[in-house]
Enzyme design. Structure first.
Site, PDB file in Angstrom:
ATOM      1  N   THR A 162       0.859  -1.176   0.000  1.00  0.00           N
ATOM      2  CA  THR A 162       0.000   0.000   0.000  1.00  0.00           C
ATOM      3  C   THR A 162       0.899   1.231   0.000  1.00  0.00           C
ATOM      4  O   THR A 162       1.858   1.299   0.753  1.00  0.00           O
ATOM      5  CB  THR A 162      -0.910   0.011   1.245  1.00  0.00           C
ATOM      6  OG1 THR A 162      -1.726  -1.157   1.235  1.00  0.00           O
ATOM      7  CG2 THR A 162      -1.804   1.239   1.241  1.00  0.00           C
ATOM      8  N   GLN A 295     -40.860  -5.445  11.591  1.00  0.00           N
ATOM      9  CA  GLN A 295     -40.060  -6.062  12.644  1.00  0.00           C
ATOM     10  C   GLN A 295     -38.780  -6.690  12.105  1.00  0.00           C
ATOM     11  O   GLN A 295     -37.722  -6.628  12.752  1.00  0.00           O
ATOM     12  CB  GLN A 295     -40.895  -7.117  13.372  1.00  0.00           C
ATOM     13  CG  GLN A 295     -40.232  -7.646  14.638  1.00  0.00           C
ATOM     14  CD  GLN A 295     -41.095  -8.683  15.344  1.00  0.00           C
ATOM     15  OE1 GLN A 295     -41.392  -9.730  14.769  1.00  0.00           O
ATOM     16  NE2 GLN A 295     -41.506  -8.388  16.563  1.00  0.00           N
ATOM     17  N   HIS A 354     -31.073  -2.096   1.532  1.00  0.00           N
ATOM     18  CA  HIS A 354     -31.221  -1.270   0.333  1.00  0.00           C
ATOM     19  C   HIS A 354     -31.915  -2.016  -0.809  1.00  0.00           C
ATOM     20  O   HIS A 354     -32.285  -1.393  -1.814  1.00  0.00           O
ATOM     21  CB  HIS A 354     -29.852  -0.775  -0.151  1.00  0.00           C
ATOM     22  CG  HIS A 354     -29.339   0.413   0.598  1.00  0.00           C
ATOM     23  ND1 HIS A 354     -28.829   0.328   1.875  1.00  0.00           N
ATOM     24  CD2 HIS A 354     -29.252   1.722   0.247  1.00  0.00           C
ATOM     25  CE1 HIS A 354     -28.434   1.524   2.270  1.00  0.00           C
ATOM     26  NE2 HIS A 354     -28.698   2.391   1.311  1.00  0.00           N
ATOM     27  N   GLU A 379      -3.365  -7.198   7.231  1.00  0.00           N
ATOM     28  CA  GLU A 379      -2.676  -7.352   8.516  1.00  0.00           C
ATOM     29  C   GLU A 379      -2.967  -8.708   9.165  1.00  0.00           C
ATOM     30  O   GLU A 379      -3.022  -8.836  10.375  1.00  0.00           O
ATOM     31  CB  GLU A 379      -3.062  -6.214   9.476  1.00  0.00           C
ATOM     32  CG  GLU A 379      -1.938  -5.218   9.693  1.00  0.00           C
ATOM     33  CD  GLU A 379      -1.813  -4.266   8.504  1.00  0.00           C
ATOM     34  OE1 GLU A 379      -1.804  -4.754   7.357  1.00  0.00           O
ATOM     35  OE2 GLU A 379      -1.708  -3.058   8.727  1.00  0.00           O
TER      36      GLU A 379
END
Length: 401
Positions: A162, A295, A354, A379
């Site tokens: 990175t 619910q 969604h 990691e």
């Protein structure tokens, strides 16, 4: 400020820093993140803003021009930044790990040379352990550094850097058999080399090539690269700490705090997913009422919120343990494991809330759905975390019989 993921016991300075970062995220990151991510564009203006805020030097001691803040403060800032766009938190994380390793293990000359410029963001860091055939088995590293007079010659191929292109200082883990006879345990014959380079791609200094960005499913914007060393020469004074054979321990120390960072990223992404889900659930109507009144959706929101709270609490605990000077590999492993798994689950639930719109690139949850999986492997995978946790538990609960 949301009701979830509050942190008790912060001082006035910490609260002021977090408030500033939160405002920056809301105004400068969230409005542009999805567009930048879809274009896979490096967030130059955002990074410049972070430099102005002093975040690149957040944990660097004041004597070197940093803010001298704690790991907890840093982790909470990362949580906020990841809430805006996880890729930005990755840009500062690798920089932070290299600065931490220098602070903890560097010679005085190395600290004086790099830390003041790192605090300003003028020198930006990346670190490199992984290799193409390596995975989680760090002991199988084949890249090598060989002493040649007052220099070391480095050869090998590294993977998954990175900031590989945008960085100007890379901490690279290599084998170095000098002074370590045949049969020495692999982790005792590794050395961390501090490699300075020009930002960019291609041959960035003689013997060092950054081929280009790796095209990824998510975690876009930030540059993830390979690193190829072919007769790369660096001065002997760029061995981290000045002594060979300590690289594995130095890297693991850096990764340990990096795991707290990954946990914080998971918390931030999960928090954003919950915010999006709970908001959409109150706007979208089915069967004559908002879906939040059904619910089944309320149960989902309850589970999501509980996971956000639990992950945040564990991340805070791991950071505070490290700040106290105690060993925290157990707590960091637990926090990273739980936060990354819960992040994936909370994001998926928000995606489900969604409905079909979650599959559309017009909605932010689509981006989060592609970003969350990276936290499952970054990691150290979940399996690696469980190995660390299990071994430490057996140390703590050794059977007496």
């Amino acid at each position: 400020m949301t009701r979830l993921a509050q942190t008790a016991g912060l001082n006035d300075v910490q609260r002021e820093i977090l408030s500033t970062v939160r405002d920056f995220v809301d105004k400068e990151i969230i409005p542009v993140a999805t567009g930048l991510e879809h274009r896979d564009e490096y967030p130059t203006e955002i990074v410049e803003g972070l430099k102005e805020l002093g975040l690149f030097g957040l944990m660097i001691p004041e004597e070197y021009g940093g803010l001298g803040e704690s790991l907890l403060t840093y982790a909470l800032c990362v949580e906020e930044i990841a809430r805006g766009w996880m890729s930005v938190s990755g840009i500062i994380n690798t920089h932070f790990i290299v600065a931490y390793m220098l602070k903890q293990h560097g010679t005085q000359e190395q600290k004086d040379t790099f830390l003041p410029r790192m605090a300003l963001g003028e020198v930006r860091g990346a670190f490199s352990m992984s290799e193409p055939a390596l995975g989680s088995d760090v002991s199988a590293i084949t890249s090598k550094g060989v002493r040649d007079g007052e220099e070391y010659v480095l050869n090998g191929q590294k993977m998954w850097l990175t900031n590989g292109g945008t960085s100007s200082l890379v901490a690279v883990l290599c084998r170095s058999d000098e002074g370590h006879p045949e049969g020495t345990a692999p982790h005792k014959s590794m050395t961390t080399f501090l490699v300075e380079k020009e930002p960019g791609f291609g041959e960035v200094r003689p013997g060092l090539t950054i081929p280009g960005k790796i095209d990824k499913m998510g975690y876009k914007g930030v540059d993830t690269t390979e690193l190829i060393m072919d007769g790369l020469r660096i001065p002997a004074n760029r061995v981290l700490g000045g002594t060979t054979g300590r690289g594995f321990y130095q890297m693991m120390d850096g990764v340990e705090v990096g795991r707290v960072n990954v946990a914080a990223r998971g918390c931030g992404v999960a928090q954003r997913a919950f915010d999006l889900g709970v908001s959409y659930a109150q706007q979208r109507q089915t069967f004559g009422k908002p879906i939040a009144q059904h619910q089944a959706i309320q149960f989902k929101l309850a589970e999501m919120a509980t996971k956000v709270e639990a992950a945040h609490a564990m991340m805070v605990n791991a950071a505070r343990k490290k700040d106290s000077g105690e060993r925290n590999d157990l707590e960091a492993g637990m926090a990273k494991y739980l936060a990354s798994e819960y992040c994936k689950e909370v994001v998926e639930d928000a995606f489900r809330i969604h409905g079909g719109y979650g599959f559309s690139k017009e909605y932010e949850i689509e981006r989060l759905y592609r970003e969350a999986p990276m936290l499952l492997i970054g990691e150290g995978t979940a399996e690696i975390q469980k190995m660390i946790i299990g071994r430490r538990l057996l140390e703590e609960y050794r059977f007496q019989g």
